[in-house]
Design an enzyme around this catalytic site. Structure first.
Site, PDB file in Angstrom:
ATOM      1  N   PHE A  38       0.869  -1.182   0.000  1.00  0.00           N
ATOM      2  CA  PHE A  38       0.000   0.000   0.000  1.00  0.00           C
ATOM      3  C   PHE A  38       0.908   1.235   0.000  1.00  0.00           C
ATOM      4  CE2 PHE A  38      -2.345  -3.332   2.306  1.00  0.00           C
ATOM      5  CZ  PHE A  38      -3.524  -3.403   1.582  1.00  0.00           C
ATOM      6  N   ASP A  64       1.102  -1.348  -4.994  1.00  0.00           N
ATOM      7  CA  ASP A  64      -0.093  -0.517  -4.862  1.00  0.00           C
ATOM      8  C   ASP A  64      -1.036  -0.858  -6.006  1.00  0.00           C
ATOM      9  OD1 ASP A  64      -0.618   2.261  -3.076  1.00  0.00           O
ATOM     10  OD2 ASP A  64      -1.854   2.084  -4.882  1.00  0.00           O
ATOM     11  N   SER A  65      -2.339  -0.621  -5.791  1.00  0.00           N
ATOM     12  CA  SER A  65      -3.309  -0.907  -6.856  1.00  0.00           C
ATOM     13  C   SER A  65      -3.416   0.252  -7.839  1.00  0.00           C
ATOM     14  CB  SER A  65      -4.682  -1.203  -6.254  1.00  0.00           C
ATOM     15  OG  SER A  65      -5.073  -0.122  -5.439  1.00  0.00           O
ATOM     16  N   ALA A 125      -3.096  -5.841  -2.971  1.00  0.00           N
ATOM     17  CA  ALA A 125      -2.099  -6.188  -1.958  1.00  0.00           C
ATOM     18  C   ALA A 125      -2.377  -7.552  -1.326  1.00  0.00           C
ATOM     19  CB  ALA A 125      -2.062  -5.104  -0.887  1.00  0.00           C
ATOM     20  N   ASP A 147       0.612  -0.481   5.095  1.00  0.00           N
ATOM     21  CA  ASP A 147      -0.133   0.755   5.398  1.00  0.00           C
ATOM     22  C   ASP A 147      -1.434   0.824   4.602  1.00  0.00           C
ATOM     23  OD1 ASP A 147      -0.768   3.285   6.314  1.00  0.00           O
ATOM     24  OD2 ASP A 147       0.598   4.319   4.955  1.00  0.00           O
ATOM     25  N   CYS A 172      -5.309   3.137   9.898  1.00  0.00           N
ATOM     26  CA  CYS A 172      -5.784   4.532   9.943  1.00  0.00           C
ATOM     27  C   CYS A 172      -7.301   4.559  10.061  1.00  0.00           C
ATOM     28  CB  CYS A 172      -5.289   5.320   8.735  1.00  0.00           C
ATOM     29  SG  CYS A 172      -5.852   4.662   7.168  1.00  0.00           S
TER      30      CYS A 172
HETATM   31  N1  SAH Z   1       1.945   4.194   2.608  1.00  0.00           N
HETATM   32  C1  SAH Z   1       1.552   5.447   1.999  1.00  0.00           C
HETATM   33  C2  SAH Z   1       0.065   5.758   2.128  1.00  0.00           C
HETATM   34  C3  SAH Z   1      -0.843   4.624   1.699  1.00  0.00           C
HETATM   35  S1  SAH Z   1      -2.497   5.078   1.454  1.00  0.00           S
HETATM   36  C4  SAH Z   1       2.373   6.543   2.621  1.00  0.00           C
HETATM   37  O1  SAH Z   1       3.016   6.345   3.640  1.00  0.00           O
HETATM   38  O2  SAH Z   1       2.357   7.656   2.083  1.00  0.00           O
HETATM   39  C5  SAH Z   1      -3.179   3.593   0.908  1.00  0.00           C
HETATM   40  C6  SAH Z   1      -2.764   3.148  -0.472  1.00  0.00           C
HETATM   41  O3  SAH Z   1      -3.336   1.875  -0.694  1.00  0.00           O
HETATM   42  C7  SAH Z   1      -3.215   4.027  -1.630  1.00  0.00           C
HETATM   43  O4  SAH Z   1      -2.117   4.368  -2.403  1.00  0.00           O
HETATM   44  C8  SAH Z   1      -4.172   3.124  -2.459  1.00  0.00           C
HETATM   45  O5  SAH Z   1      -4.010   3.322  -3.847  1.00  0.00           O
HETATM   46  C9  SAH Z   1      -3.702   1.753  -2.061  1.00  0.00           C
HETATM   47  N2  SAH Z   1      -4.689   0.672  -2.104  1.00  0.00           N
HETATM   48  C10 SAH Z   1      -5.978   0.673  -1.715  1.00  0.00           C
HETATM   49  N3  SAH Z   1      -6.512  -0.562  -1.796  1.00  0.00           N
HETATM   50  C11 SAH Z   1      -5.526  -1.387  -2.253  1.00  0.00           C
HETATM   51  C12 SAH Z   1      -5.445  -2.783  -2.532  1.00  0.00           C
HETATM   52  N4  SAH Z   1      -6.487  -3.596  -2.345  1.00  0.00           N
HETATM   53  N5  SAH Z   1      -4.275  -3.286  -2.974  1.00  0.00           N
HETATM   54  C13 SAH Z   1      -3.199  -2.485  -3.159  1.00  0.00           C
HETATM   55  N6  SAH Z   1      -3.225  -1.151  -2.895  1.00  0.00           N
HETATM   56  C14 SAH Z   1      -4.364  -0.609  -2.460  1.00  0.00           C
END
Ligand code: SAH
Length: 389
Positions: A223, A245-246, A273, A293, A333
């Protein structure tokens, strides 16, 4: 400001306010507001409990501004903005120009978020009572911070609940498509008009540095968004970093940020993820450091059981990929998941994975996202640093 009649709350509402929580839900209000605005709040005996942003139909019927019986007017709001900025003065000294200037209820300003992204300010407002006074708020922000432009990201779902229109528009000056922001260590090209939230996730700023203290070997940032954890791990000396990331846009921005900072290119994986963690396990991949995250899995209280199962699965999978002695930085979060509950989930995952976990540190959001005691929703971010034997 026109005076609204006092709003009267039932005993359950009075008790919440007395305990320090700023919200009273619609169902605990016996005489609601006729229209959105600021009003005195009374208990059922007519005793004053404070002044609040009130709304006739929103579930958040009362959002307390202060617990004394002084009317909230534009001067009150301006003073609250000034106080919020004063709390952040030290950040400017540290060379950080990407930070949250106003953090809604936790700064006494219901529903109002103001983020500084380098030269520009990005505003979100989810409070109808505040909306007519945004001009005055903007004036003090401009006077204090002299931004080259101010952008309203009025595209959040909270606006609909308050009957406010949804749009993204420039409120003042110019807001370029890409702005550059420093977190004090790395520089980040961000897109305020189009990025997630106001363009980035400022709350994890210090946690990126905390995990980077353990950088080595192979690292995985799950993520990742722009690679806040992963790029700091690269800078800290990890040999190989994979970002998952997705969002293809987020990963493209991560690549640009790595180049901007003269870092080696991270490996980018666009995938779900949950699925990718399973695939890595099947391939017997191992990592020395992992960041986990996810977005808020419990957006509403009733999502909680499913969300806890989700956190458990993610952390269990991450632990299976972690080399002996490896370090996991794991976050939630969700406003509905408090730290103690998250630690229970982590202990469960450790038991299932047959690993012993040492807590290297427990943290929240960076201090430009203050918490307000008695308001657990403001302690929405938990970040736990673990070493797995
Ligand atoms: N770690 C980052 C913030 C992450 S926010 C930092 O520290 O700045 C959450 C992220 O998860 C976003 O970028 C979103 O695109 C991604 N996301 C949401 N659902 C997801 C999934 N099922 N698989 C992969 N990524 C995902």
């Amino acid at each position: 400001m026109h005076g609204l009649a006092p709003v009267v709350v039932a005993d359950r509402g009075s008790a919440r306010l007395a305990a320090g929580h700023p919200w009273v839900y619609r169902s605990d209000v016996t005489r609601p507001a006729a229209q959105p605005g600021f009003a005195a709040v009374h208990d059922r005996r007519g005793r004053p409990l404070g002044w609040a942003a009130v709304h006739p139909t929103s579930q958040l019927a009362v959002r307390l501004v202060h617990a004394h019986d002084t009317p909230v007017d534009e001067a009150t709001l301006v003073a609250l903005v000034e106080a919020a900025l004063a709390r952040r003065a030290m950040l400017e000294l540290a060379g950080v120009d990407g930070y949250r200037c106003v953090h809604a209820e936790a700064d006494g300003l219901p529903g109002l978020i103001v983020d500084r992204l380098g030269p520009v300010l990005v505003i979100q407002n989810g409070c109808a009572a505040l909306e007519p006074h945004l001009g005055a708020v903007l004036q003090v922000l401009q006077a204090r911070l002299a931004p080259s432009g101010v952008l309203a990201r009025f595209d959040g779902a909270a606006r609909e609940r308050e009957g406010l229109e949804r749009a993204v528009r420039v409120l003042a000056g110019e807001v370029p498509e890409v702005v550059e922001v420093s977190d004090g260590v790395l520089r980040w090209p961000l897109r305020p008009h189009a990025g997630q939230k106001t363009g980035t996730f400022l709350d994890q700023r210090l946690n990126h540095l905390r995990l980077a203290g353990y950088a080595r070997g192979a690292a995985l940032d799950v993520f990742a968004y722009h690679g806040g954890f992963g790029l700091h791990l690269l800078r800290g000396g990890a040999e190989h970093v994979t970002l998952v990331d997705s969002s293809a846009t987020a990963l493209a921005a991560a690549r640009a940020a790595a180049a901007r900072n003269g870092l080696p290119e991270p490996e980018l994986v666009r995938a779900d993820a949950f699925e990718h963690l399973r695939a890595l396990d099947r391939a017997k991949a191992r990592f020395d450091v992992i960041a986990l995250d996810p977005p808020a899995l419990a957006k509403r209280a009733r999502d909680l059981p499913r969300a806890l199962a989700g956190y458990k699965e993610l952390n269990l999978r991450a632990l299976r990929l972690l080399a002996p002695g490896g370090v996991l930085g794991t976050a939630t979060c969700s406003a509905h998941v408090q730290e103690a509950e998250f630690l229970n989930v982590l202990a469960d995952a450790a038991a299932d994975a047959g690993r012993t976990l040492h807590v290297l540190g427990r943290f929240g959001a960076a201090p430009d996202h203050p918490e307000r005691l008695g308001f657990p929703e403001s302690a929405y971010l938990s970040f736990v640093l673990l070493q797995a034997l």
